[in-house]
Design a protein around this motif. Structure first.
Motif, PDB file in Angstrom:
ATOM      1  N   HIS A 114       0.851  -1.186   0.000  1.00 17.47           N
ATOM      2  CA  HIS A 114       0.000   0.000   0.000  1.00 17.47           C
ATOM      3  C   HIS A 114       0.890   1.240   0.000  1.00 17.47           C
ATOM      4  O   HIS A 114       1.591   1.503   0.974  1.00 17.47           O
ATOM      5  CB  HIS A 114      -0.878  -0.030   1.251  1.00 17.47           C
ATOM      6  CG  HIS A 114      -2.140   0.753   1.136  1.00 17.47           C
ATOM      7  ND1 HIS A 114      -3.031   0.872   2.178  1.00 17.47           N
ATOM      8  CD2 HIS A 114      -2.682   1.446   0.104  1.00 17.47           C
ATOM      9  CE1 HIS A 114      -4.064   1.609   1.791  1.00 17.47           C
ATOM     10  NE2 HIS A 114      -3.871   1.965   0.542  1.00 17.47           N
ATOM     11  N   ALA A 226      -0.881   1.135  -5.190  1.00 16.46           N
ATOM     12  CA  ALA A 226      -0.796  -0.258  -4.764  1.00 16.46           C
ATOM     13  C   ALA A 226       0.206  -0.958  -5.670  1.00 16.46           C
ATOM     14  O   ALA A 226       0.384  -0.587  -6.837  1.00 16.46           O
ATOM     15  CB  ALA A 226      -2.167  -0.935  -4.838  1.00 16.46           C
ATOM     16  N   SER A 333      -8.127   1.697  -2.769  1.00 13.94           N
ATOM     17  CA  SER A 333      -7.562   0.971  -1.637  1.00 13.94           C
ATOM     18  C   SER A 333      -8.275   1.529  -0.407  1.00 13.94           C
ATOM     19  O   SER A 333      -9.030   2.510  -0.513  1.00 13.94           O
ATOM     20  CB  SER A 333      -6.047   1.174  -1.547  1.00 13.94           C
ATOM     21  OG  SER A 333      -5.739   2.528  -1.227  1.00 13.94           O
ATOM     22  N   THR A 346      -5.739  -3.533   0.214  1.00 12.16           N
ATOM     23  CA  THR A 346      -5.699  -3.316  -1.227  1.00 12.16           C
ATOM     24  C   THR A 346      -6.337  -4.529  -1.882  1.00 12.16           C
ATOM     25  O   THR A 346      -6.469  -5.592  -1.268  1.00 12.16           O
ATOM     26  CB  THR A 346      -4.258  -3.140  -1.760  1.00 12.16           C
ATOM     27  OG1 THR A 346      -3.515  -4.350  -1.532  1.00 12.16           O
ATOM     28  CG2 THR A 346      -3.556  -1.979  -1.088  1.00 12.16           C
TER      29      THR A 346
END
Length: 508
Positions: A114, A226, A333, A346
């Motif tokens: 992330h 991500a 996300s 995610t």
């Protein structure tokens, strides 16, 4: 850091549990365990680098990097690509990366993937360091999204590593927590309006139905990214190995047991080109510089930092979504903020590689752990799961997104669960730079010699701290040796992250 302080100094925590955690924080974290939990990110090992070893350990190297995660990759790339004075005809490699286990099997191969720089810390940073420092640290963190995506594109790794920009949704369920969050974001927008243009505050009645978050009190929408961290790092190292075959060696399954420094007089010191002996399970490498990228294990080889940088165990999972949940992996996300603690999520893109499509990469559960998370403080191993974190992570998603939006799950709900260790500091900032004797306890560094260096302690925010910390450290080393090509400006790097004797003395 506030997260650690709030847990460690919670008056509800029994005194003995608190003392046990403090004792672990000050203990030797040791080396990585040989039997870690199995991370989903590592399910397809890199075909050439996973367990790569030279037939014989090289006896010498200019720079030895201990660790093989994203920090090590950033430093190696900087050293190899930005050096102005390659040692033509040298018999020793410029960079040797030494890894205790398989390649990238530590924190980077276990995190959430992330790339998220939140602004909730802005108010705390302003209170602790002042407005100017808060702005600089925030800009440093925010810069990672564009930088990582740029490097992925330059190295032709965007598709392979699934590097992508998304809109992240910070979802809050508690009224008082929401008001505090809105206050922090409002202050951030006031002080940094240009950087905050994409930040949006969505009250409950403004949340789109397609977000599938029926219980949310409010949402902060912000830019994020991500990535498949293992594929990004291993892909990058493979390309560096191909570009610099003589100047980069990678030795996996070679734990470093000790770092020694040759005892010399001041007069003789400058004449010693390779003052360090890096003692491994497979032999000893002599080196000019040693860089510690060992994250939660840094206190093992740098004893002066025990109690200043300390490990915390975190937990991650790979889960299958409900059949009624539309994949949002290319769009969103998430961070879920509760009355106590938070989780992060995610989703892998739909239609990706076989067995990975639309997987929910869900981590957290720290505050729901044993003794409210205290039992995970000072834990440097990644070989066991936290039962209470497992229980929390295994059942949270259908409640968060609403069972009416989730539906039944085809196959196992939880496909994989694993742990990793993070490194924390009480001020919440990484430690980057040249290590003084106060930290290494191996004697002073003399002018003209190499040195020991560190880039560590990202406090659970590795994807928005590590890459540029590694880049800065690589340039610091090249400046030290008068080998940096191009401008020597490091004004973009926050001084508060530098290693100094004063900071070491204050940080215990």
């Amino acid at each position: 850091m506030s997260v650690v302080q709030s847990v460690l100094f919670n008056p509800a925590i029994p005194k003995q549990d608190r003392q046990d955690a403090i004792n672990r924080i000050h203990a030797d974290p040791g080396i990585p365990t040989p039997n870690p939990t199995s991370s989903f990110w590592l399910r397809t090992p890199h075909p050439t680098l996973s367990q790569t070893q030279s037939k014989q350990l090289p006896p010498e190297a200019d720079v030895v990097i201990i660790g093989s995660g994203i920090t090590a990759a950033s430093i190696a790339r900087t050293l190899l690509k930005e050096s102005s004075k390659p040692d033509q005809g040298s018999s020793k490699p410029a960079v040797a990366i030494i890894e205790a286990r398989d390649i990238c099997s530590g924190a980077t191969g276990r995190n959430g993937g992330h790339i998220l720089a939140t602004a909730e810390d802005f108010v705390d940073l302003e209170e602790a360091f002042g407005l100017d420092v808060a702005k600089k640290v925030t800009r440093f963190r925010l810069a990672h999204l564009a930088e990582v995506l740029k490097v992925a594109a330059e190295e032709d790794l965007t598709e392979e590593s699934q590097a992508r920009k998304v809109q992240s949704l910070t979802v809050c369920f508690d009224e008082s927590v929401w008001r505090g969050l809105v206050h922090c974001i409002t202050r951030f927008k006031e002080c940094m309006p240009d950087e905050a243009k994409e930040w949006k505050i969505l009250e409950k009645d403004e949340i789109p139905k397609e977000f599938c978050l029926p219980s949310a009190r409010g949402i902060i929408a912000l830019p994020a990214g991500a990535i498949w961290p293992y594929k990004f790092v291993t892909g990058l190292l493979a390309r560096l190995k191909q570009e610099f075959p003589q100047d980069l060696v990678i030795e996996t399954n070679t734990p470093v047991m000790e770092v020694r420094r040759d005892a010399t007089t001041t007069a003789a010191a400058a004449a010693i080109d390779l003052p360090y002996s890096v003692v491994t399970s497979r032999g000893t490498i002599k080196a000019r510089h040693v860089i510690h990228c060992t994250n939660a294990h840094v206190g093992h080889l740098v004893p002066g930092l025990r109690g200043r940088i300390f490990p915390i165990r975190g937990q991650m999972s790979a889960q299958n979504p409900g059949q009624d949940f539309a994949c949002q992996g290319e769009q969103h996300s998430w961070t879920f903020v509760y009355e106590r603690g938070f989780d992060y999520l995610t989703q892998l893109p739909d239609g990706g590689q076989a067995g990975t499509s639309a997987k929910m990469m869900f981590g957290g559960g720290f505050a729901q752990g044993e003794a409210g998370g205290v039992a995970d403080l000072g834990i440097s191993t990644d070989s066991e799961l936290s039962l209470y974190a497992d229980i929390h992570l295994s059942g949270a998603l259908s409640a968060i997104f609403g069972r009416e939006n989730w539906g039944s799950v085809s196959g196992p709900g939880v496909e994989q669960m694993w742990t990793g260790n993070m490194s924390y500091t009480f001020d919440g900032l990484p430690w980057v730079g040249k290590l003084p004797d106060l930290a290494t306890q191996r004697g002073p560094v003399h002018p003209g010699q190499g040195a020991e260096w560190i880039s560590s302690a990202c406090c659970g925010e590795g994807m928005v701290q590590t890459w540029l910390s590694g880049k800065a450290l690589g340039r610091m080393l090249l400046i030290h040796d008068n080998r940096l090509s191009g401008p020597q400006d490091l004004s973009w790097f926050p001084d508060e992250m530098l290693v100094t004797e004063e900071r070491i003395q204050k940080a215990h």
